[in-house]
Write a protein that holds these residues in place. Structure first.
Motif, mmCIF file in Angstrom:
data_model
loop_
_atom_site.group_PDB
_atom_site.id
_atom_site.type_symbol
_atom_site.label_atom_id
_atom_site.label_comp_id
_atom_site.label_asym_id
_atom_site.label_seq_id
_atom_site.Cartn_x
_atom_site.Cartn_y
_atom_site.Cartn_z
ATOM 1 N N ASN A 28 -31.046 5.224 41.689
ATOM 2 C CA ASN A 28 -30.052 4.615 42.569
ATOM 3 C C ASN A 28 -29.755 3.179 42.150
ATOM 4 O OD1 ASN A 28 -30.082 6.940 44.313
ATOM 5 N ND2 ASN A 28 -32.012 6.175 45.167
ATOM 6 N N GLU A 29 -28.556 2.740 42.438
ATOM 7 C CA GLU A 29 -28.220 1.349 42.165
ATOM 8 C C GLU A 29 -29.157 0.440 42.956
ATOM 9 O OE1 GLU A 29 -24.089 0.568 42.664
ATOM 10 O OE2 GLU A 29 -23.505 1.828 40.966
ATOM 11 N N GLY A 30 -29.633 -0.596 42.295
ATOM 12 C CA GLY A 30 -30.582 -1.507 42.921
ATOM 13 C C GLY A 30 -32.031 -1.141 42.696
ATOM 14 N N ASP A 31 -32.291 -0.006 42.047
ATOM 15 C CA ASP A 31 -33.671 0.416 41.804
ATOM 16 C C ASP A 31 -34.366 -0.485 40.781
ATOM 17 O OD1 ASP A 31 -33.952 2.500 43.562
ATOM 18 O OD2 ASP A 31 -33.591 4.094 42.104
ATOM 19 N N LYS A 78 -25.148 2.178 35.904
ATOM 20 C CA LYS A 78 -25.738 1.794 37.186
ATOM 21 C C LYS A 78 -25.649 0.275 37.368
ATOM 22 C CE LYS A 78 -27.401 6.023 37.911
ATOM 23 N NZ LYS A 78 -27.112 6.886 39.076
ATOM 24 N N LYS A 79 -25.477 -0.153 38.601
ATOM 25 C CA LYS A 79 -25.384 -1.583 38.903
ATOM 26 C C LYS A 79 -26.691 -2.082 39.526
ATOM 27 C CE LYS A 79 -21.057 -1.568 37.656
ATOM 28 N NZ LYS A 79 -20.630 -2.150 36.370
ATOM 29 N N ARG A 80 -26.979 -3.322 39.301
ATOM 30 C CA ARG A 80 -28.082 -4.041 39.933
ATOM 31 C C ARG A 80 -29.451 -3.396 39.695
ATOM 32 N NH1 ARG A 80 -28.300 -3.808 44.866
ATOM 33 N NH2 ARG A 80 -26.832 -2.120 45.289
ATOM 34 N N LEU A 81 -29.611 -2.800 38.525
ATOM 35 C CA LEU A 81 -30.919 -2.262 38.182
ATOM 36 C C LEU A 81 -31.804 -3.357 37.599
ATOM 37 C CD1 LEU A 81 -30.312 1.143 36.343
ATOM 38 C CD2 LEU A 81 -30.859 0.771 38.752
ATOM 39 N N THR A 82 -33.115 -3.199 37.806
ATOM 40 C CA THR A 82 -34.098 -3.964 37.047
ATOM 41 C C THR A 82 -34.908 -2.954 36.252
ATOM 42 O OG1 THR A 82 -34.252 -5.709 38.723
ATOM 43 C CG2 THR A 82 -36.060 -5.537 37.148
ATOM 44 N N TRP A 104 -25.204 -6.632 34.011
ATOM 45 C CA TRP A 104 -25.440 -6.164 35.377
ATOM 46 C C TRP A 104 -26.805 -5.478 35.521
ATOM 47 C CZ3 TRP A 104 -21.640 -4.623 32.050
ATOM 48 C CH2 TRP A 104 -21.788 -3.360 31.467
#
Length: 263
Positions: free
Chosen positions: A100-103, A123-127, A144
């Protein structure tokens, strides 16, 4: 070329003895080893054949000797990427759908994991945390995605960082997901790999992730390799490609409570 080693528990134990013997003495004799282990010379020769194919030793008349540096077979990374390329790409797309985005995601080394990292670019905002240089390179053009590369001693053969420094850094994190490849996936023997230089790091990756996703193509199903990493039930999901040959094994895994996605 290092490849997976098919075998049951007894075979893995024998091959561990074989490699330990080579590390200590540099050479071994088939007849002496068959007597010591209480198995036939034919069985030992089969073990040596598969270990040679896996790149661990060189067979000689009546025995084997330790692989020397100038006998290493360099396998181009791009060539390995082409093995079961379409299957790996389908597996990668299905695995990426689990993210999921942000994961916060840990991604292990391997060609299938490399294909997964390509899919993660959307995907956005992944680390993403990794010790694999190829994964870092794949994601380096994505502002991103925040990528954390685990520092340590660099293993040029595997193109990964290894050592206590890597496991210590992993201890700082708790990831939402883990994407991990493997060389052997067997219901009884578990998840195994020939990459014994990274076995402790792989176990730490498993320990630091809330949800653990195993990505393997069909050739890894039912195989056992050199170093045992974990029980299959330590993984929540296995993503692979369906074949008639592996259908029964996948059904058994489902009955053990493992989610199996077969593409």
């Amino acid at each position: 070329m290092n490849t997976v080693i098919t075998g049951d528990k007894n075979q893995v134990q024998r091959r561990t003895v074989i490699l330990d013997t080579l590390n200590r003495h540099g050479v071994l004799r088939v007849l002496e080893l068959s007597k010591d282990l209480g198995v036939s010379a034919v069985t030992i020769r089969k073990d040596l054949e598969e270990l040679e194919q896996a790149g661990f030793l060189v067979r000689t008349h009546g025995g084997a000797h330790k692989l020397q540096a100038d006998e290493q077979v360099a396998v181009d990374y791009e060539s390995r990427m082409q093995v079961k390329r379409e299957e790996k790409k389908r597996i990668a797309a299905a695995a990426a759908d689990c993210i999921n985005e942000g994961d916060f995601v840990i991604v292990n080394v391997g060609t299938t994991c490399s294909y997964v990292s390509e899919e993660l670019k959307s995907k956005k905002r992944l680390t993403v945390v990794t010790n694999a240089l190829q994964i870092l390179n794949n994601l380096s053009s994505c502002p991103w995605i925040s990528t954390i590369f685990l520092g340590g001693r660099f293993n040029t053969d595997m193109q990964i960082s290894v050592g206590d420094e890597v496991t210590e850094q992993l201890g700082k994190y708790i990831a939402d997901k883990l994407i991990m490849g493997m060389d052997g996936v067997d219901l009884e023997m578990g998840a195994t790999t020939y990459n014994h230089v990274e076995d402790s790091i792989m176990r730490q990756m498993i320990a630091r992730a809330k949800e653990r996703i195993l990505v393997v193509d069909d050739s890894k199903i039912g195989r056992v390799s050199f170093a045992r990493i974990a029980d299959l039930t330590d993984f929540h999901t296995i993503v692979t490609n369906h074949t008639d040959a592996n259908a029964a094994a996948l059904d058994q895994m489902r009955r053990r409570g493992i989610k199996v996605i077969a593409v």
